[in-house]
Design a protein around this motif. Structure first.
Motif, mmCIF file in Angstrom:
data_model
loop_
_atom_site.group_PDB
_atom_site.id
_atom_site.type_symbol
_atom_site.label_atom_id
_atom_site.label_comp_id
_atom_site.label_asym_id
_atom_site.label_seq_id
_atom_site.Cartn_x
_atom_site.Cartn_y
_atom_site.Cartn_z
ATOM 1 N N LEU A 131 0.869 -1.170 0.129
ATOM 2 C CA LEU A 131 0.174 -0.058 -0.063
ATOM 3 C C LEU A 131 0.873 1.285 -0.064
ATOM 4 C CD1 LEU A 131 -2.843 -1.207 2.481
ATOM 5 C CD2 LEU A 131 -3.028 -0.775 0.079
ATOM 6 N N ARG A 132 1.922 1.244 0.848
ATOM 7 C CA ARG A 132 2.667 2.343 0.704
ATOM 8 C C ARG A 132 3.432 2.459 -0.634
ATOM 9 N NH1 ARG A 132 4.510 5.239 4.809
ATOM 10 N NH2 ARG A 132 3.359 4.034 6.199
ATOM 11 N N ASP A 155 -8.853 -4.463 -3.787
ATOM 12 C CA ASP A 155 -8.166 -4.536 -4.794
ATOM 13 C C ASP A 155 -7.128 -3.264 -5.103
ATOM 14 O OD1 ASP A 155 -7.282 -5.336 -7.552
ATOM 15 O OD2 ASP A 155 -8.247 -3.422 -8.154
ATOM 16 N N GLY A 156 -5.959 -3.529 -5.346
ATOM 17 C CA GLY A 156 -4.957 -2.278 -5.334
ATOM 18 C C GLY A 156 -5.278 -1.200 -6.295
ATOM 19 N N ALA A 157 -5.730 -1.395 -7.417
ATOM 20 C CA ALA A 157 -6.368 -0.435 -8.382
ATOM 21 C C ALA A 157 -7.263 0.408 -7.675
ATOM 22 C CB ALA A 157 -6.573 -1.084 -9.542
ATOM 23 N N ALA A 158 -8.389 -0.222 -7.129
ATOM 24 C CA ALA A 158 -9.340 0.244 -6.386
ATOM 25 C C ALA A 158 -8.971 1.328 -5.299
ATOM 26 C CB ALA A 158 -10.467 -0.603 -5.667
ATOM 27 N N VAL A 159 -8.040 0.975 -4.518
ATOM 28 C CA VAL A 159 -7.467 1.572 -3.412
ATOM 29 C C VAL A 159 -6.625 2.852 -4.114
ATOM 30 C CG1 VAL A 159 -5.651 1.753 -1.727
ATOM 31 C CG2 VAL A 159 -7.297 -0.183 -1.878
ATOM 32 N N PHE A 160 -5.827 2.622 -5.341
ATOM 33 C CA PHE A 160 -5.214 3.699 -5.718
ATOM 34 C C PHE A 160 -6.192 4.865 -6.289
ATOM 35 C CE2 PHE A 160 -3.334 5.735 -9.422
ATOM 36 C CZ PHE A 160 -2.041 6.103 -9.000
#
Length: 342
Positions: A131-132, A155-160
């Motif tokens: 995440l960082r 999902d990483g793309a959703a967090v970004f």
């Protein structure tokens, strides 16, 4: 019905959302009337007269007067950026803060507090590193970001995308000039917005018209008008809002065993977050518990902490009164159901 269901519909012409867990109403959100200031709304406000006896100041906004506590070094007529924190009590000005925060599903943007922080609830060190590395490139020296616990398995793309959106919004609002007439720069979220931001992902969603009738939500809401709530076993509680506070009376009912008081009090603590949530109750809450000797108080307090740990609305334990009542203080993030249904 087992599992979770989110239903989006209207009630009395206002948008509403219901979260049903295993066939039971677990959360209920109803849009506030147009004349009410929603928590989260951000204003360019104008300082009015100081309230020296209360240690604050009245401010003027397009939606009426608001109250800023601890308003030091602010001159009358000065413009400043403020955010509504809770719904106003009847006949009082809505409370605001000058510490503005932008909240989304996975992130909080904090103007004036730069840096990236990740929720302590995300304990997986590898996930924290991912995440960082994902978020660091979009950070600057003016606005900080807090990654919420909901990002733990998202999902990483959703967090970004979510973090990028909330940062962009924060930068846009903070770039607004403070000069000029009072203005609403960002409205607080409606029921659908809060549901998207705060609710876990449901197993099913129904956003077609008539969903409340289809899934029995209308009857569930009608039942909330009754003050009595039955507990597992023989116990029951009465939840009765007054002008000054919320009174909760816990009773053992037909259980006359030696441990009846403790069992009933623990059961009451387990269901209390949901009961307060669906009724939109907050402020000062006084619990008249079933017989509770001092030796059992620690177990009741632990049950409170466990039950409210996952509740989205900040609730603190104020302590015990000389008469043995337990006092809570709960943030007024919701309108009382009786007001919301008007």
């Amino acid at each position: 019905m087992k599992g979770t269901l989110a239903v989006f519909d209207t009630i009395n012409g206002k948008g509403a959302a219901a979260f049903i867990r295993d066939g039971q109403l677990d959360d209920l959100l109803i849009d506030a009337p147009d004349d009410r200031i929603r928590p989260g709304a951000i204003f360019r406000a104008k300082a009015g007269r100081p309230m020296k006896g209360q240690g604050g100041m009245m401010l003027e906004t397009p939606q009426g007067r608001v109250f800023l506590r601890h308003a030091k070094s602010i001159a009358q007529g000065q413009s400043l950026l403020v955010q509504a924190t809770t719904y106003a009590e009847p006949a009082k000005a809505a409370p605001v803060t000058d510490r503005v925060v932008f909240k989304s599903r996975y992130a909080l943007a904090t103007p004036g507090k730069p840096g990236l922080n990740i929720s302590r609830e995300i304990k997986d060190e590898e996930r924290r590193v991912v995440l960082r590395d994902l978020i660091d490139p979009m950070m600057d020296e003016t606005i900080g970001l807090v990654i919420r616990s909901a990002a733990a398995d998202a999902d990483g793309a959703a967090v970004f995308s979510d973090a990028e959106t909330v940062l962009t919004l924060a930068r846009k609002v903070m770039a607004e000039p403070l000069t000029g007439a009072p203005d609403l720069l960002l409205d607080g979220p409606d029921s659908a917005g809060i549901a998207w931001r705060e609710w876990p992902k449901p197993d099913m969603t129904d956003d077609e018209g008539g969903g409340f009738d289809r899934h029995g939500v209308t009857e569930m809401i009608a039942s909330l008008a009754r003050p009595r709530v039955d507990l597992p076993g023989a116990g029951f509680i009465f939840v009765e809002p007054t002008h000054a506070l919320i009174a909760v009376d816990v009773n053992t009912g037909g259980d006359t065993s030696a441990a009846a008081g403790l069992k009933t009090n623990l059961a009451a603590m387990r269901v209390l977050p949901r009961i307060l949530r669906v009724r939109g109750l907050g402020g000062q809450i006084v619990l008249d518990l079933a017989p509770c000797p001092k030796k059992d108080r620690a177990r009741v307090e632990q049950a409170f902490r466990t039950a409210f740990r996952r509740d989205p609305i900040e609730t603190s334990l104020a302590g015990w009164t000389p008469l043995g009542h337990l006092e809570l203080n709960r943030k007024r993030e919701r309108l009382r159901l009786s007001e919301a249904l008007l």
